[in-house]
Scaffold this motif. Structure first.
Motif, PDB file in Angstrom:
ATOM      1  N   TYR A  60       2.101  -2.627   4.407  1.00 54.48           N
ATOM      2  CA  TYR A  60       1.729  -3.729   5.300  1.00 54.48           C
ATOM      3  C   TYR A  60       2.708  -4.870   5.059  1.00 54.48           C
ATOM      4  CZ  TYR A  60      -0.984  -7.738   6.991  1.00 54.48           C
ATOM      5  OH  TYR A  60      -1.386  -8.881   7.616  1.00 54.48           O
ATOM      6  N   VAL A  61       3.498  -5.221   6.077  1.00 58.55           N
ATOM      7  CA  VAL A  61       4.548  -6.229   5.954  1.00 58.55           C
ATOM      8  C   VAL A  61       4.258  -7.370   6.919  1.00 58.55           C
ATOM      9  CG1 VAL A  61       7.019  -6.693   6.222  1.00 58.55           C
ATOM     10  CG2 VAL A  61       6.255  -4.497   5.294  1.00 58.55           C
ATOM     11  N   SER A  62       4.439  -8.595   6.456  1.00 60.41           N
ATOM     12  CA  SER A  62       4.301  -9.748   7.339  1.00 60.41           C
ATOM     13  C   SER A  62       5.465 -10.706   7.126  1.00 60.41           C
ATOM     14  CB  SER A  62       2.965 -10.456   7.111  1.00 60.41           C
ATOM     15  OG  SER A  62       2.842 -10.880   5.774  1.00 60.41           O
ATOM     16  N   HIS A  63       5.855 -11.345   8.226  1.00 57.86           N
ATOM     17  CA  HIS A  63       6.943 -12.325   8.186  1.00 57.86           C
ATOM     18  C   HIS A  63       6.500 -13.561   8.956  1.00 57.86           C
ATOM     19  CE1 HIS A  63      10.848 -14.223   8.343  1.00 57.86           C
ATOM     20  NE2 HIS A  63      10.787 -14.261   9.664  1.00 57.86           N
ATOM     21  N   MET A  64       6.460 -14.696   8.283  1.00 51.25           N
ATOM     22  CA  MET A  64       6.126 -15.966   8.909  1.00 51.25           C
ATOM     23  C   MET A  64       7.360 -16.840   8.920  1.00 51.25           C
ATOM     24  SD  MET A  64       5.498 -19.378   8.805  1.00 51.25           S
ATOM     25  CE  MET A  64       5.729 -19.582   7.047  1.00 51.25           C
ATOM     26  N   ARG A  65       7.583 -17.533  10.043  1.00 52.62           N
ATOM     27  CA  ARG A  65       8.701 -18.481  10.105  1.00 52.62           C
ATOM     28  C   ARG A  65       8.230 -19.759  10.790  1.00 52.62           C
ATOM     29  NH1 ARG A  65      11.462 -18.478  15.139  1.00 52.62           N
ATOM     30  NH2 ARG A  65      10.597 -16.948  16.610  1.00 52.62           N
ATOM     31  N   GLY A  66       8.735 -20.888  10.297  1.00 54.25           N
ATOM     32  CA  GLY A  66       8.430 -22.159  10.918  1.00 54.25           C
ATOM     33  C   GLY A  66       9.214 -22.320  12.200  1.00 54.25           C
ATOM     34  N   ASP A  79       7.719 -14.044   3.449  1.00 52.39           N
ATOM     35  CA  ASP A  79       7.722 -12.593   3.607  1.00 52.39           C
ATOM     36  C   ASP A  79       6.801 -11.984   2.561  1.00 52.39           C
ATOM     37  OD1 ASP A  79       9.936 -11.772   5.659  1.00 52.39           O
ATOM     38  OD2 ASP A  79      10.803 -13.391   4.453  1.00 52.39           O
ATOM     39  N   GLU A  80       5.907 -11.101   3.001  1.00 53.17           N
ATOM     40  CA  GLU A  80       4.959 -10.455   2.100  1.00 53.17           C
ATOM     41  C   GLU A  80       4.901  -8.964   2.410  1.00 53.17           C
ATOM     42  OE1 GLU A  80       1.329 -12.950   1.055  1.00 53.17           O
ATOM     43  OE2 GLU A  80       1.859 -13.756   3.029  1.00 53.17           O
ATOM     44  N   THR A  81       4.865  -8.155   1.366  1.00 51.43           N
ATOM     45  CA  THR A  81       4.756  -6.712   1.513  1.00 51.43           C
ATOM     46  C   THR A  81       3.698  -6.178   0.565  1.00 51.43           C
ATOM     47  OG1 THR A  81       7.101  -6.504   2.107  1.00 51.43           O
ATOM     48  CG2 THR A  81       5.974  -4.504   1.366  1.00 51.43           C
ATOM     49  N   TYR A  98       5.747 -11.068  -2.755  1.00 47.62           N
ATOM     50  CA  TYR A  98       5.683 -12.308  -1.977  1.00 47.62           C
ATOM     51  C   TYR A  98       6.962 -13.108  -2.200  1.00 47.62           C
ATOM     52  CZ  TYR A  98       4.626 -17.242  -1.246  1.00 47.62           C
ATOM     53  OH  TYR A  98       4.691 -18.548  -0.868  1.00 47.62           O
ATOM     54  N   ARG A  99       7.517 -13.642  -1.102  1.00 44.10           N
ATOM     55  CA  ARG A  99       8.704 -14.482  -1.214  1.00 44.10           C
ATOM     56  C   ARG A  99       8.619 -15.604  -0.194  1.00 44.10           C
ATOM     57  NH1 ARG A  99      13.802 -13.659  -3.399  1.00 44.10           N
ATOM     58  NH2 ARG A  99      15.446 -14.983  -2.550  1.00 44.10           N
ATOM     59  N   ARG A 140      -4.345 -10.857  -2.163  1.00 47.29           N
ATOM     60  CA  ARG A 140      -4.671 -11.817  -1.109  1.00 47.29           C
ATOM     61  C   ARG A 140      -4.100 -11.433   0.245  1.00 47.29           C
ATOM     62  NH1 ARG A 140      -1.081 -17.072  -2.958  1.00 47.29           N
ATOM     63  NH2 ARG A 140       0.989 -16.202  -2.567  1.00 47.29           N
ATOM     64  N   HIS A 141      -2.985 -10.703   0.251  1.00 47.24           N
ATOM     65  CA  HIS A 141      -2.348 -10.321   1.507  1.00 47.24           C
ATOM     66  C   HIS A 141      -3.144  -9.252   2.242  1.00 47.24           C
ATOM     67  CE1 HIS A 141       1.263  -8.363   3.651  1.00 47.24           C
ATOM     68  NE2 HIS A 141       0.994  -9.478   4.290  1.00 47.24           N
ATOM     69  N   SER A 142      -3.660  -8.259   1.528  1.00 48.69           N
ATOM     70  CA  SER A 142      -4.422  -7.169   2.143  1.00 48.69           C
ATOM     71  C   SER A 142      -5.925  -7.432   2.167  1.00 48.69           C
ATOM     72  CB  SER A 142      -4.139  -5.845   1.416  1.00 48.69           C
ATOM     73  OG  SER A 142      -4.494  -5.930   0.043  1.00 48.69           O
ATOM     74  N   MET A 143      -6.371  -8.547   1.594  1.00 49.95           N
ATOM     75  CA  MET A 143      -7.798  -8.852   1.550  1.00 49.95           C
ATOM     76  C   MET A 143      -8.471  -8.849   2.918  1.00 49.95           C
ATOM     77  SD  MET A 143     -10.109 -11.435   2.227  1.00 49.95           S
ATOM     78  CE  MET A 143      -9.169 -12.948   2.261  1.00 49.95           C
ATOM     79  N   PRO A 144      -7.901  -9.495   3.978  1.00 47.79           N
ATOM     80  CA  PRO A 144      -8.591  -9.482   5.273  1.00 47.79           C
ATOM     81  C   PRO A 144      -8.784  -8.087   5.846  1.00 47.79           C
ATOM     82  CG  PRO A 144      -6.953 -11.227   5.215  1.00 47.79           C
ATOM     83  CD  PRO A 144      -6.704 -10.362   4.011  1.00 47.79           C
TER      84      PRO A 144
END
Length: 235
Positions: A60-66, A79-81, A98-99, A140-144
């Motif tokens: 499960y990979v997520s990327h957030m950018r402002g 970035d979280e994996t 997490y980065r 915390r990333h996979s909790m939801p």
């Protein structure tokens, strides 16, 4: 305005993952989804999320950018994996990376779970923490995702063992009501879920029979953040 608080808030924006159509309880499905991120009601960024099969396990990979305001000016991104196995009908953590990067700050964290030895190793800010794992452990990333599948199975009260920096924290959640939720992706009749063991003001709106995680998430800690589903596709 405290910039570090904004950055800490942004770390938490990549918490969500989605499946579409009718959800089969206990069955993960690959997807890609995007979310709008707001702070105090104003858009500040976007988060892209992807769940893929990795052999017998899942990534499960997520990327957030402002994209707006100070978050954009700072070039903030997160970035979280997560890698997890599907065990006894629920996700169970294998690793988490997490980065966070910004013009004035960067941060990394790694969680590694050894299910042969039942141990957790966390590296955060140059420090290492070791402690015992617990069955059903997530981070915390996979909790939801874990919370959403529990709701899909009919649970109204959920206790999740979550790997935090120096221990396993039992986090408790409960359905507290129902409401109609409007997000960019559409209108949903959702159940509201609140964390009941902590005062961090975490609330999420789920459609348990369709999606394993929220169509909307709001948390007050660190800057009144709200996440709203924009788009979803099954991969």
């Amino acid at each position: 305005m405290h910039t570090p608080n904004i950055l800490r808030s942004l770390l938490a924006t990549a918490l969500l993952c989605f499946t579409g159509s009718v959800l089969a309880a206990g069955t993960p499905a690959p997807f890609t989804a995007t979310y709008q991120v707001l702070r105090n009601g104003s858009p500040i960024g976007e988060s892209t999320l992807r769940l893929t099969r990795d052999g017998s396990d899942w990534t499960y990979v997520s990327h957030m950018r402002g994209t707006s305001g100070l978050a954009s000016l700072l070039g903030a991104s997160v970035d979280e994996t997560s890698r997890f196995r599907w065990h006894d009908g629920k996700p169970e953590a294998l690793s988490y990376d997490y980065r966070m990067e910004a013009a004035i700050k960067s941060r990394q964290r790694r969680v590694q779970v050894d299910w042969v030895k039942d141990t957790v190793q966390v590296t955060d800010g140059g420090k290492r923490f070791d402690y015992a794992a617990k069955p059903g452990l997530v981070e915390r990333h996979s909790m939801p995702l874990a919370l959403g599948y529990a709701l899909a199975d009919g649970a109204r009260h959920v206790a999740l063992p979550v790997a935090v920096k120096d221990r396993v924290e039992i986090q408790r959640y409960a359905i507290t009501g129902k409401s109609e939720v409007n997000v960019p992706a559409g209108r949903f009749d959702a159940v509201r879920v609140d964390r009941t063991d902590d005062s961090k003001n975490f609330s999420a709106w789920y459609v348990p029979k369709r999606y394993p995680v929220p169509v909307k998430l709001a948390q007050r800690a660190g800057g009144h953040l709200t996440l709203l589903l924009k788009s979803f596709r099954r991969d």
